[in-house]
Write a protein that holds these residues in place. Structure first.
Motif, PDB file in Angstrom:
ATOM      1  N   THR A  60       0.830  -1.211   0.000  1.00  0.00           N
ATOM      2  CA  THR A  60       0.000   0.000   0.000  1.00  0.00           C
ATOM      3  C   THR A  60       0.865   1.261   0.000  1.00  0.00           C
ATOM      4  O   THR A  60       0.603   2.191  -0.766  1.00  0.00           O
ATOM      5  CB  THR A  60      -0.952   0.011   1.205  1.00  0.00           C
ATOM      6  N   VAL A  61       1.905   1.288   0.827  1.00  0.00           N
ATOM      7  CA  VAL A  61       2.789   2.458   0.855  1.00  0.00           C
ATOM      8  C   VAL A  61       3.474   2.618  -0.502  1.00  0.00           C
ATOM      9  O   VAL A  61       3.567   3.725  -1.029  1.00  0.00           O
ATOM     10  CB  VAL A  61       3.828   2.356   1.991  1.00  0.00           C
ATOM     11  N   SER A  62       3.929   1.530  -1.075  1.00  0.00           N
ATOM     12  CA  SER A  62       4.576   1.594  -2.386  1.00  0.00           C
ATOM     13  C   SER A  62       3.634   2.170  -3.432  1.00  0.00           C
ATOM     14  O   SER A  62       4.011   3.052  -4.210  1.00  0.00           O
ATOM     15  CB  SER A  62       5.037   0.197  -2.821  1.00  0.00           C
ATOM     16  N   ALA A  63       2.394   1.693  -3.454  1.00  0.00           N
ATOM     17  CA  ALA A  63       1.406   2.191  -4.419  1.00  0.00           C
ATOM     18  C   ALA A  63       1.118   3.672  -4.203  1.00  0.00           C
ATOM     19  O   ALA A  63       0.975   4.431  -5.164  1.00  0.00           O
ATOM     20  CB  ALA A  63       0.115   1.379  -4.309  1.00  0.00           C
ATOM     21  N   LEU A  64       1.040   4.096  -2.950  1.00  0.00           N
ATOM     22  CA  LEU A  64       0.799   5.511  -2.655  1.00  0.00           C
ATOM     23  C   LEU A  64       1.950   6.390  -3.140  1.00  0.00           C
ATOM     24  O   LEU A  64       1.726   7.438  -3.742  1.00  0.00           O
ATOM     25  CB  LEU A  64       0.587   5.717  -1.158  1.00  0.00           C
ATOM     26  N   ILE A  65       3.169   5.951  -2.892  1.00  0.00           N
ATOM     27  CA  ILE A  65       4.322   6.739  -3.333  1.00  0.00           C
ATOM     28  C   ILE A  65       4.334   6.855  -4.855  1.00  0.00           C
ATOM     29  O   ILE A  65       4.571   7.933  -5.402  1.00  0.00           O
ATOM     30  CB  ILE A  65       5.638   6.127  -2.800  1.00  0.00           C
ATOM     31  N   ILE A  66       4.065   5.765  -5.520  1.00  0.00           N
ATOM     32  CA  ILE A  66       4.038   5.771  -6.990  1.00  0.00           C
ATOM     33  C   ILE A  66       2.937   6.693  -7.498  1.00  0.00           C
ATOM     34  O   ILE A  66       3.112   7.403  -8.484  1.00  0.00           O
ATOM     35  CB  ILE A  66       3.873   4.332  -7.526  1.00  0.00           C
ATOM     36  N   SER A  67       1.808   6.713  -6.823  1.00  0.00           N
ATOM     37  CA  SER A  67       0.651   7.514  -7.250  1.00  0.00           C
ATOM     38  C   SER A  67       0.751   8.990  -6.882  1.00  0.00           C
ATOM     39  O   SER A  67      -0.059   9.785  -7.342  1.00  0.00           O
ATOM     40  CB  SER A  67      -0.627   6.961  -6.618  1.00  0.00           C
ATOM     41  N   CYS A  68       1.714   9.343  -6.057  1.00  0.00           N
ATOM     42  CA  CYS A  68       1.828  10.718  -5.543  1.00  0.00           C
ATOM     43  C   CYS A  68       3.186  11.317  -5.900  1.00  0.00           C
ATOM     44  O   CYS A  68       4.073  11.427  -5.042  1.00  0.00           O
ATOM     45  CB  CYS A  68       1.647  10.724  -4.032  1.00  0.00           C
ATOM     46  N   PRO A  69       3.380  11.752  -7.129  1.00  0.00           N
ATOM     47  CA  PRO A  69       4.689  12.257  -7.546  1.00  0.00           C
ATOM     48  C   PRO A  69       5.123  13.535  -6.832  1.00  0.00           C
ATOM     49  O   PRO A  69       6.317  13.828  -6.777  1.00  0.00           O
ATOM     50  CB  PRO A  69       4.513  12.489  -9.047  1.00  0.00           C
ATOM     51  N   ALA A  70       4.205  14.293  -6.266  1.00  0.00           N
ATOM     52  CA  ALA A  70       4.549  15.543  -5.576  1.00  0.00           C
ATOM     53  C   ALA A  70       4.813  15.331  -4.083  1.00  0.00           C
ATOM     54  O   ALA A  70       5.146  16.282  -3.374  1.00  0.00           O
ATOM     55  CB  ALA A  70       3.437  16.571  -5.759  1.00  0.00           C
ATOM     56  N   LEU A  71       4.690  14.113  -3.592  1.00  0.00           N
ATOM     57  CA  LEU A  71       4.855  13.825  -2.167  1.00  0.00           C
ATOM     58  C   LEU A  71       6.259  14.221  -1.709  1.00  0.00           C
ATOM     59  O   LEU A  71       7.256  13.770  -2.268  1.00  0.00           O
ATOM     60  CB  LEU A  71       4.618  12.338  -1.907  1.00  0.00           C
ATOM     61  N   SER A  72       6.319  15.084  -0.687  1.00  0.00           N
ATOM     62  CA  SER A  72       7.619  15.521  -0.181  1.00  0.00           C
ATOM     63  C   SER A  72       7.762  15.310   1.331  1.00  0.00           C
ATOM     64  O   SER A  72       8.796  15.628   1.899  1.00  0.00           O
ATOM     65  CB  SER A  72       7.865  16.988  -0.534  1.00  0.00           C
TER      66      SER A  72
END
Length: 84
Positions: free
Chosen positions: A27-39
């Motif tokens: 789930t964390v991996s999918a979220l990171i992939i889906s959120c390119p602006a995540l900082s």
């Protein structure tokens, strides 16, 4: 969390605090992939993540390194993972 990760507005997400949740590696991996602006990503005390991953990540480079480690840990045999 998996349903949240399927939203179309995730591209703008910049900060996410998952402290103390039972979020999984996939789930964390999918979220990171889906959120390119995540900082900013806080994974402190997430019991289902491998040891060494339960911390705060700041900056896109730090978060991309987190993703690489998460993906590598997903490839390891389940018996070798520490979920404490």
């Amino acid at each position: 969390m998996a349903a949240f990760g399927q939203g179309s507005s995730l591209a703008a997400l910049r900060s996410l605090n998952l402290t103390g949740t039972k979020v999984t590696v996939s789930t964390v991996s999918a979220l990171i992939i889906s959120c390119p602006a995540l900082s900013y990503l806080n994974l402190s005390s997430c019991r289902y993540l491998p040891r060494g991953m339960k911390k705060v990540y700041r900056g896109q480079d730090d978060i991309r390194q987190c993703l690489s480690k998460l993906l590598a840990s997903a490839d390891e045999p389940a018996a070798a993972q520490d979920t404490s």
